[in-house]
Every structure is written in structure tokens, then in C-alpha cells.
Design a protein around this motif. Structure first.
Motif, PDB file in Angstrom:
ATOM      1  N   GLN A  75       0.834  -1.200   0.000  1.00 42.99           N
ATOM      2  CA  GLN A  75       0.000   0.000   0.000  1.00 42.99           C
ATOM      3  C   GLN A  75       0.872   1.255   0.000  1.00 42.99           C
ATOM      4  O   GLN A  75       0.597   2.209  -0.726  1.00 42.99           O
ATOM      5  CB  GLN A  75      -0.947  -0.001   1.216  1.00 42.99           C
ATOM      6  N   LEU A  76       1.943   1.248   0.795  1.00 39.27           N
ATOM      7  CA  LEU A  76       2.849   2.392   0.843  1.00 39.27           C
ATOM      8  C   LEU A  76       3.502   2.614  -0.521  1.00 39.27           C
ATOM      9  O   LEU A  76       3.546   3.732  -1.024  1.00 39.27           O
ATOM     10  CB  LEU A  76       3.920   2.183   1.920  1.00 39.27           C
ATOM     11  N   LEU A  77       3.994   1.546  -1.144  1.00 44.60           N
ATOM     12  CA  LEU A  77       4.606   1.657  -2.469  1.00 44.60           C
ATOM     13  C   LEU A  77       3.604   2.165  -3.502  1.00 44.60           C
ATOM     14  O   LEU A  77       3.933   2.995  -4.346  1.00 44.60           O
ATOM     15  CB  LEU A  77       5.161   0.307  -2.918  1.00 44.60           C
ATOM     16  N   ARG A  78       2.390   1.675  -3.427  1.00 48.59           N
ATOM     17  CA  ARG A  78       1.352   2.112  -4.363  1.00 48.59           C
ATOM     18  C   ARG A  78       1.106   3.609  -4.221  1.00 48.59           C
ATOM     19  O   ARG A  78       1.018   4.337  -5.211  1.00 48.59           O
ATOM     20  CB  ARG A  78       0.059   1.339  -4.086  1.00 48.59           C
ATOM     21  N   GLU A  79       1.026   4.079  -2.980  1.00 50.07           N
ATOM     22  CA  GLU A  79       0.797   5.503  -2.735  1.00 50.07           C
ATOM     23  C   GLU A  79       1.991   6.339  -3.203  1.00 50.07           C
ATOM     24  O   GLU A  79       1.826   7.379  -3.840  1.00 50.07           O
ATOM     25  CB  GLU A  79       0.543   5.730  -1.246  1.00 50.07           C
ATOM     26  N   LEU A  80       3.208   5.863  -2.922  1.00 52.91           N
ATOM     27  CA  LEU A  80       4.412   6.582  -3.344  1.00 52.91           C
ATOM     28  C   LEU A  80       4.491   6.689  -4.863  1.00 52.91           C
ATOM     29  O   LEU A  80       4.745   7.772  -5.410  1.00 52.91           O
ATOM     30  CB  LEU A  80       5.671   5.876  -2.819  1.00 52.91           C
ATOM     31  N   LEU A  81       4.273   5.568  -5.550  1.00 52.48           N
ATOM     32  CA  LEU A  81       4.330   5.573  -7.015  1.00 52.48           C
ATOM     33  C   LEU A  81       3.245   6.445  -7.623  1.00 52.48           C
ATOM     34  O   LEU A  81       3.479   7.149  -8.614  1.00 52.48           O
ATOM     35  CB  LEU A  81       4.214   4.149  -7.554  1.00 52.48           C
ATOM     36  N   ASP A  82       2.073   6.423  -7.024  1.00 55.72           N
ATOM     37  CA  ASP A  82       0.986   7.259  -7.522  1.00 55.72           C
ATOM     38  C   ASP A  82       1.370   8.734  -7.424  1.00 55.72           C
ATOM     39  O   ASP A  82       1.215   9.479  -8.393  1.00 55.72           O
ATOM     40  CB  ASP A  82      -0.293   6.987  -6.725  1.00 55.72           C
ATOM     41  N   LEU A  83       1.878   9.149  -6.283  1.00 55.36           N
ATOM     42  CA  LEU A  83       2.282  10.546  -6.110  1.00 55.36           C
ATOM     43  C   LEU A  83       3.412  10.905  -7.073  1.00 55.36           C
ATOM     44  O   LEU A  83       3.398  11.973  -7.694  1.00 55.36           O
ATOM     45  CB  LEU A  83       2.705  10.804  -4.663  1.00 55.36           C
ATOM     46  N   TYR A  84       4.379  10.006  -7.215  1.00 52.33           N
ATOM     47  CA  TYR A  84       5.517  10.259  -8.100  1.00 52.33           C
ATOM     48  C   TYR A  84       5.056  10.416  -9.557  1.00 52.33           C
ATOM     49  O   TYR A  84       5.458  11.329 -10.258  1.00 52.33           O
ATOM     50  CB  TYR A  84       6.548   9.143  -7.969  1.00 52.33           C
ATOM     51  N   LYS A  85       4.175   9.514 -10.004  1.00 52.20           N
ATOM     52  CA  LYS A  85       3.714   9.554 -11.393  1.00 52.20           C
ATOM     53  C   LYS A  85       2.816  10.756 -11.660  1.00 52.20           C
ATOM     54  O   LYS A  85       2.668  11.173 -12.801  1.00 52.20           O
ATOM     55  CB  LYS A  85       2.991   8.261 -11.746  1.00 52.20           C
ATOM     56  N   ARG A  86       2.214  11.302 -10.615  1.00 51.98           N
ATOM     57  CA  ARG A  86       1.395  12.502 -10.798  1.00 51.98           C
ATOM     58  C   ARG A  86       2.238  13.769 -10.771  1.00 51.98           C
ATOM     59  O   ARG A  86       1.718  14.860 -10.915  1.00 51.98           O
ATOM     60  CB  ARG A  86       0.315  12.582  -9.724  1.00 51.98           C
ATOM     61  N   SER A  89       7.111  16.311  -6.268  1.00 50.85           N
ATOM     62  CA  SER A  89       8.554  16.259  -6.067  1.00 50.85           C
ATOM     63  C   SER A  89       8.875  15.260  -4.957  1.00 50.85           C
ATOM     64  O   SER A  89       8.023  14.940  -4.125  1.00 50.85           O
ATOM     65  CB  SER A  89       9.089  17.647  -5.681  1.00 50.85           C
ATOM     66  N   MET A  90      10.110  14.787  -4.948  1.00 54.20           N
ATOM     67  CA  MET A  90      10.539  13.847  -3.914  1.00 54.20           C
ATOM     68  C   MET A  90      10.382  14.476  -2.529  1.00 54.20           C
ATOM     69  O   MET A  90       9.978  13.813  -1.586  1.00 54.20           O
ATOM     70  CB  MET A  90      11.992  13.426  -4.134  1.00 54.20           C
ATOM     71  N   GLU A  91      10.688  15.753  -2.453  1.00 54.33           N
ATOM     72  CA  GLU A  91      10.590  16.451  -1.161  1.00 54.33           C
ATOM     73  C   GLU A  91       9.143  16.488  -0.660  1.00 54.33           C
ATOM     74  O   GLU A  91       8.875  16.195   0.511  1.00 54.33           O
ATOM     75  CB  GLU A  91      11.127  17.876  -1.313  1.00 54.33           C
ATOM     76  N   SER A  92       8.202  16.808  -1.546  1.00 53.41           N
ATOM     77  CA  SER A  92       6.804  16.884  -1.110  1.00 53.41           C
ATOM     78  C   SER A  92       6.244  15.501  -0.780  1.00 53.41           C
ATOM     79  O   SER A  92       5.455  15.352   0.145  1.00 53.41           O
ATOM     80  CB  SER A  92       5.944  17.581  -2.165  1.00 53.41           C
ATOM     81  N   ILE A  93       6.667  14.474  -1.530  1.00 55.92           N
ATOM     82  CA  ILE A  93       6.220  13.102  -1.225  1.00 55.92           C
ATOM     83  C   ILE A  93       6.763  12.686   0.132  1.00 55.92           C
ATOM     84  O   ILE A  93       6.034  12.128   0.966  1.00 55.92           O
ATOM     85  CB  ILE A  93       6.673  12.116  -2.322  1.00 55.92           C
ATOM     86  N   ALA A  94       8.044  12.962   0.381  1.00 60.53           N
ATOM     87  CA  ALA A  94       8.661  12.584   1.660  1.00 60.53           C
ATOM     88  C   ALA A  94       7.956  13.277   2.818  1.00 60.53           C
ATOM     89  O   ALA A  94       7.723  12.663   3.869  1.00 60.53           O
ATOM     90  CB  ALA A  94      10.142  12.943   1.648  1.00 60.53           C
ATOM     91  N   THR A  95       7.598  14.525   2.633  1.00 60.78           N
ATOM     92  CA  THR A  95       6.892  15.264   3.679  1.00 60.78           C
ATOM     93  C   THR A  95       5.508  14.677   3.911  1.00 60.78           C
ATOM     94  O   THR A  95       5.094  14.472   5.060  1.00 60.78           O
ATOM     95  CB  THR A  95       6.763  16.753   3.290  1.00 60.78           C
ATOM     96  N   LYS A  96       4.804  14.395   2.816  1.00 59.32           N
ATOM     97  CA  LYS A  96       3.439  13.863   2.932  1.00 59.32           C
ATOM     98  C   LYS A  96       3.428  12.488   3.601  1.00 59.32           C
ATOM     99  O   LYS A  96       2.600  12.216   4.461  1.00 59.32           O
ATOM    100  CB  LYS A  96       2.795  13.782   1.551  1.00 59.32           C
ATOM    101  N   ILE A  97       4.340  11.615   3.211  1.00 56.84           N
ATOM    102  CA  ILE A  97       4.377  10.251   3.731  1.00 56.84           C
ATOM    103  C   ILE A  97       5.139  10.167   5.057  1.00 56.84           C
ATOM    104  O   ILE A  97       5.050   9.182   5.771  1.00 56.84           O
ATOM    105  CB  ILE A  97       5.009   9.290   2.687  1.00 56.84           C
ATOM    106  N   GLN A  98       5.878  11.206   5.368  1.00 54.06           N
ATOM    107  CA  GLN A  98       6.681  11.296   6.591  1.00 54.06           C
ATOM    108  C   GLN A  98       7.814  10.262   6.626  1.00 54.06           C
ATOM    109  O   GLN A  98       7.951   9.483   7.554  1.00 54.06           O
ATOM    110  CB  GLN A  98       5.798  11.160   7.836  1.00 54.06           C
ATOM    111  N   VAL A  99       8.590  10.271   5.534  1.00 52.98           N
ATOM    112  CA  VAL A  99       9.831   9.501   5.467  1.00 52.98           C
ATOM    113  C   VAL A  99      10.900  10.455   4.958  1.00 52.98           C
ATOM    114  O   VAL A  99      10.599  11.481   4.354  1.00 52.98           O
ATOM    115  CB  VAL A  99       9.735   8.280   4.510  1.00 52.98           C
ATOM    116  N   ASN A 100      12.179  10.118   5.238  1.00 51.37           N
ATOM    117  CA  ASN A 100      13.222  11.020   4.725  1.00 51.37           C
ATOM    118  C   ASN A 100      13.438  10.755   3.236  1.00 51.37           C
ATOM    119  O   ASN A 100      13.089   9.699   2.714  1.00 51.37           O
ATOM    120  CB  ASN A 100      14.521  10.911   5.546  1.00 51.37           C
ATOM    121  N   GLU A 101      14.022  11.733   2.566  1.00 54.70           N
ATOM    122  CA  GLU A 101      14.156  11.662   1.109  1.00 54.70           C
ATOM    123  C   GLU A 101      15.061  10.516   0.664  1.00 54.70           C
ATOM    124  O   GLU A 101      14.828   9.910  -0.388  1.00 54.70           O
ATOM    125  CB  GLU A 101      14.675  12.989   0.549  1.00 54.70           C
ATOM    126  N   ASP A 102      16.101  10.207   1.455  1.00 57.02           N
ATOM    127  CA  ASP A 102      16.989   9.100   1.084  1.00 57.02           C
ATOM    128  C   ASP A 102      16.226   7.776   1.078  1.00 57.02           C
ATOM    129  O   ASP A 102      16.374   6.962   0.160  1.00 57.02           O
ATOM    130  CB  ASP A 102      18.176   9.018   2.056  1.00 57.02           C
TER     131      ASP A 102
END
Length: 125
Positions: A75-86, A89-102
Motif C-alpha cells: 500500500q505504501l509503495l502504491r501511494e508513493l508511485l501514484d504521487l511520483y507519477k502525478r 517532487s521527492m521532497e513533497s512526497i517525503a513530507t506527505k508520507i513522513q519519510v526522509n528523502e533518502d
């Protein structure tokens, strides 16, 4: 004579009215048959699609169990890929999901490189 003509006209009007009702009933039945046929066709298509979705879900379960990914990770990967494909930015995805960019880069790396390679191949042709 006038009474006969009036009677004949009223009788003819009554017969035409009855004939009209019968025609309308016939047309309504014909259209109902068409609607029923369309409905059955759509229901068959829906059933086929439901079976395909079920098969895809089963295949995904098998793939996930072979790879060892939990449903939460999927589910996490699905959400990450969805945000990325839309286009997020990596920074905004990391903030939204609350993980670091690395960590985000590491999670998305297999999908990003595979996607870039596919688009390069498609653009070469």
C-alpha cells in the motif's frame, strides 16, 4: 343520414384509438426487449471484468508472497508511485508520507529507473 355519418366517425375514431394503444404496447415491449438485451450484455461484461480483477488480485498476492512484501508495504509503495507519477517532487512526497528523502529514493529507485529506461526505449523508436 347525419346520425349514421356521426356514428360511423365515432366508431372509426374508437377503432383507431384501440389500434393506437395496441401499437404503443407493441413498441414498448420491443423497446423493453432491447433494454433487457443491453442489460444482459452489460452484466456479462461486468462479470468478466470482476473475474479479471479477481485474477489480478490473486496474481498480485502470489507475487507479493514470493517477494516477501507485506500488504502494508504494498500500500505504501502504491501511494508513493501514484504521487511520483502525478508529478509530485521527492521532497513533497517525503513530507506527505513522513519519510526522509533518502529512504524515499531507495524505495522508488527500482520503479524510477525501470520507468526511465522504458521511456528512453519508446523515444528511440
Amino acid at each position: 343520414m347525419m346520425e349514421w355519418a356521426l356514428g360511423l366517425l365515432v366508431g372509426t375514431a374508437a377503432l383507431l384509438l384501440i389500434f393506437s394503444f395496441m401499437q404503443n404496447r407493441h413498441v414498448a415491449k420491443s423497446e423493453q426487449r432491447k433494454l433487457d438485451t443491453m442489460y444482459l450484455g452489460m452484466m456479462e461484461e461486468i462479470n468478466k471484468l470482476q473475474n479479471q480483477v479477481k485474477n489480478i488480485e490473486i496474481d498480485a498476492e502470489i507475487t507479493a508472497s514470493e517477494v516477501g512484501i507485506t500488504p502494508q508495504e504494498r500500500q505504501l509503495l502504491r501511494e508513493l508511485l501514484d504521487l511520483y507519477k502525478r508529478g509530485y517532487s521527492m521532497e513533497s512526497i517525503a513530507t506527505k508520507i513522513q519519510v526522509n528523502e533518502d529512504e524515499l529514493q531507495q524505495l522508488l529507485a527500482p520503479y524510477i529507473t525501470a520507468g526511465n529506461e522504458r521511456s528512453k526505449v519508446a523515444n528511440e523508436h
